[in-house]
Every structure is written in structure tokens, then in C-alpha cells.
Design a protein around this motif. Structure first.
Motif, PDB file in Angstrom:
ATOM      1  N   ARG A   1       0.846  -1.192   0.000  1.00 45.86           N
ATOM      2  CA  ARG A   1       0.000   0.000   0.000  1.00 45.86           C
ATOM      3  C   ARG A   1       0.879   1.239   0.000  1.00 45.86           C
ATOM      4  NH1 ARG A   1      -2.627  -1.339   4.494  1.00 45.86           N
ATOM      5  NH2 ARG A   1      -4.305  -2.279   3.317  1.00 45.86           N
ATOM      6  N   ILE A   2       0.428   2.273  -0.682  1.00 44.52           N
ATOM      7  CA  ILE A   2       1.106   3.571  -0.648  1.00 44.52           C
ATOM      8  C   ILE A   2       0.252   4.512   0.188  1.00 44.52           C
ATOM      9  CG2 ILE A   2       1.909   5.547  -1.991  1.00 44.52           C
ATOM     10  CD1 ILE A   2       2.387   3.645  -4.310  1.00 44.52           C
ATOM     11  N   ASP A   3       0.839   5.022   1.258  1.00 45.17           N
ATOM     12  CA  ASP A   3       0.159   5.965   2.138  1.00 45.17           C
ATOM     13  C   ASP A   3       0.231   7.350   1.507  1.00 45.17           C
ATOM     14  OD1 ASP A   3      -1.193   6.878   4.315  1.00 45.17           O
ATOM     15  OD2 ASP A   3       0.488   6.732   5.714  1.00 45.17           O
ATOM     16  N   ASN A   4      -0.855   8.064   1.480  1.00 38.16           N
ATOM     17  CA  ASN A   4      -0.912   9.350   0.775  1.00 38.16           C
ATOM     18  C   ASN A   4      -0.522  10.552   1.625  1.00 38.16           C
ATOM     19  OD1 ASN A   4      -1.651   8.293  -1.684  1.00 38.16           O
ATOM     20  ND2 ASN A   4      -3.821   8.292  -1.176  1.00 38.16           N
TER      21      ASN A   4
ATOM     22  N   LYS B   1       8.188  11.054   3.207  1.00 42.65           N
ATOM     23  CA  LYS B   1       8.835  10.144   2.269  1.00 42.65           C
ATOM     24  C   LYS B   1       8.510   8.684   2.563  1.00 42.65           C
ATOM     25  CE  LYS B   1      13.017  12.572   0.869  1.00 42.65           C
ATOM     26  NZ  LYS B   1      14.479  12.529   0.941  1.00 42.65           N
ATOM     27  N   GLU B   2       8.447   8.346   3.831  1.00 41.45           N
ATOM     28  CA  GLU B   2       8.237   6.953   4.225  1.00 41.45           C
ATOM     29  C   GLU B   2       6.765   6.594   4.074  1.00 41.45           C
ATOM     30  OE1 GLU B   2       9.817   6.591   8.140  1.00 41.45           O
ATOM     31  OE2 GLU B   2      11.881   6.641   7.426  1.00 41.45           O
ATOM     32  N   ASN B   3       6.333   6.376   2.828  1.00 40.89           N
ATOM     33  CA  ASN B   3       4.919   6.130   2.581  1.00 40.89           C
ATOM     34  C   ASN B   3       4.632   4.766   1.964  1.00 40.89           C
ATOM     35  OD1 ASN B   3       5.963   6.606   0.057  1.00 40.89           O
ATOM     36  ND2 ASN B   3       4.355   8.011  -0.571  1.00 40.89           N
ATOM     37  N   LYS B   4       5.624   3.876   1.871  1.00 39.20           N
ATOM     38  CA  LYS B   4       5.423   2.544   1.312  1.00 39.20           C
ATOM     39  C   LYS B   4       5.214   1.552   2.456  1.00 39.20           C
ATOM     40  CE  LYS B   4       6.770   4.206  -2.768  1.00 39.20           C
ATOM     41  NZ  LYS B   4       7.223   5.532  -2.444  1.00 39.20           N
ATOM     42  N   ILE B   5       4.055   0.904   2.464  1.00 38.17           N
ATOM     43  CA  ILE B   5       3.684   0.005   3.555  1.00 38.17           C
ATOM     44  C   ILE B   5       3.563  -1.420   3.032  1.00 38.17           C
ATOM     45  CG2 ILE B   5       1.944  -0.531   5.296  1.00 38.17           C
ATOM     46  CD1 ILE B   5       1.093   2.438   5.114  1.00 38.17           C
ATOM     47  N   ILE B   6       4.171  -2.342   3.765  1.00 36.20           N
ATOM     48  CA  ILE B   6       4.034  -3.771   3.476  1.00 36.20           C
ATOM     49  C   ILE B   6       3.463  -4.435   4.723  1.00 36.20           C
ATOM     50  CG2 ILE B   6       5.276  -5.937   3.101  1.00 36.20           C
ATOM     51  CD1 ILE B   6       5.733  -4.637   0.629  1.00 36.20           C
ATOM     52  N   GLU B   7       2.418  -5.222   4.531  1.00 39.00           N
ATOM     53  CA  GLU B   7       1.844  -6.037   5.599  1.00 39.00           C
ATOM     54  C   GLU B   7       1.917  -7.484   5.144  1.00 39.00           C
ATOM     55  OE1 GLU B   7      -2.154  -4.707   6.169  1.00 39.00           O
ATOM     56  OE2 GLU B   7      -1.540  -2.721   6.805  1.00 39.00           O
ATOM     57  N   ILE B   8       2.460  -8.348   5.992  1.00 43.28           N
ATOM     58  CA  ILE B   8       2.579  -9.767   5.652  1.00 43.28           C
ATOM     59  C   ILE B   8       1.891 -10.583   6.744  1.00 43.28           C
ATOM     60  CG2 ILE B   8       4.118 -11.686   5.112  1.00 43.28           C
ATOM     61  CD1 ILE B   8       6.270  -9.624   4.405  1.00 43.28           C
ATOM     62  N   LYS B   9       1.033 -11.478   6.296  1.00 40.12           N
ATOM     63  CA  LYS B   9       0.328 -12.373   7.207  1.00 40.12           C
ATOM     64  C   LYS B   9       0.715 -13.802   6.837  1.00 40.12           C
ATOM     65  CE  LYS B   9      -4.142 -12.700   6.730  1.00 40.12           C
ATOM     66  NZ  LYS B   9      -5.585 -12.462   6.775  1.00 40.12           N
ATOM     67  N   MET B  10       1.244 -14.564   7.801  1.00 41.43           N
ATOM     68  CA  MET B  10       1.663 -15.947   7.567  1.00 41.43           C
ATOM     69  C   MET B  10       0.823 -16.884   8.420  1.00 41.43           C
ATOM     70  SD  MET B  10       4.441 -16.388   5.687  1.00 41.43           S
ATOM     71  CE  MET B  10       5.370 -15.209   4.773  1.00 41.43           C
ATOM     72  N   ASN B  11       0.370 -17.952   7.820  1.00 45.25           N
ATOM     73  CA  ASN B  11      -0.388 -18.965   8.543  1.00 45.25           C
ATOM     74  C   ASN B  11       0.501 -20.164   8.828  1.00 45.25           C
ATOM     75  OD1 ASN B  11      -2.933 -17.564   8.454  1.00 45.25           O
ATOM     76  ND2 ASN B  11      -3.005 -18.070   6.286  1.00 45.25           N
ATOM     77  N   VAL B  12       0.626 -20.487  10.111  1.00 46.87           N
ATOM     78  CA  VAL B  12       1.314 -21.696  10.545  1.00 46.87           C
ATOM     79  C   VAL B  12       0.286 -22.522  11.302  1.00 46.87           C
ATOM     80  CG1 VAL B  12       3.606 -20.638  10.639  1.00 46.87           C
ATOM     81  CG2 VAL B  12       2.161 -20.551  12.646  1.00 46.87           C
TER      82      VAL B  12
END
Length: 101
Positions: free
Chosen positions: A42-45, A49-60
Motif C-alpha cells: 500500500r502507498i500511504d498518501n 517520504k516513508e509512505n510505502k507500507i508492506i503487511e505480511i500475514k503468515m499462517n502456521v
């Protein structure tokens, strides 16, 4: 590992998707029972400058691990999020091993 990639309100290029997949695949070396995962880019508007967001969800088995990071580039965000997941996986694996004893 099978990852679903979601780019919110923009089209991610193939190099970025491959980069994130390669980083996430390294998590299999720490715990080989990861079922699957989802990545949200996602790009935060905001003006910063720090507007690039990554969210990672892992299933174990028995749990869902989650990490979110925001920085100047998607690659840096992915690095930090994968590192956070690596720490969570190691901690989860230790608890599983202790529970079996």
C-alpha cells in the motif's frame, strides 16, 4: 511457500513481487510447516517520504503471524517485515518444541 500478493490502489511490477516472494521463501529455512501467506502493498498518501507500507500475514499450524512495516521503498519495508516474521517464527517454533517435551 504460496503467497497471495495484493497491491492496493496501484499495480506492482513483477520485479517487486518476485523480490518479496524470494525474501519470504527464506522463512522456510526457519520453520518448514508454514502453510501460506498474504502480502498487502500500500502507498500511504501522506506528505512524508516513508509512505510505502508492506503487511505480511503468515499462517502456521494453530496460529497466524503478522508483520507490518513502513519505509521509503517497498524493498526496505519487505526486508523489515520479513525480519520481524523471522523473529516471530523462531519464537513460535521454540514454544512448539517446549510444548512437545
Amino acid at each position: 511457500m504460496r503467497l497471495q500478493m495484493h497491491s492496493i490502489h496501484f499495480d506492482a511490477d513483477r520485479k517487486l513481487i518476485d523480490f518479496i516472494q524470494k525474501k519470504a521463501d527464506k522463512l522456510d529455512t526457519y520453520y518448514d510447516r508454514i502453510v501460506d501467506g498474504e502480502v498487502f502493498m500500500r502507498i500511504d498518501n501522506h506528505e512524508k517520504k516513508e509512505n510505502k507500507i508492506i503487511e505480511i500475514k503468515m499462517n502456521v499450524p494453530g496460529k497466524t503471524l503478522f508483520a507490518k512495516h513502513q519505509s521509503e521503498s517497498f524493498e526496505a519495508s519487505a526486508d523489515e517485515a520479513v525480519e520481524a516474521l523471522r523473529r516471530q517464527i523462531k519464537k513460535f517454533k521454540e514454544k512448539v518444541v517446549l510444548a512437545k517435551q
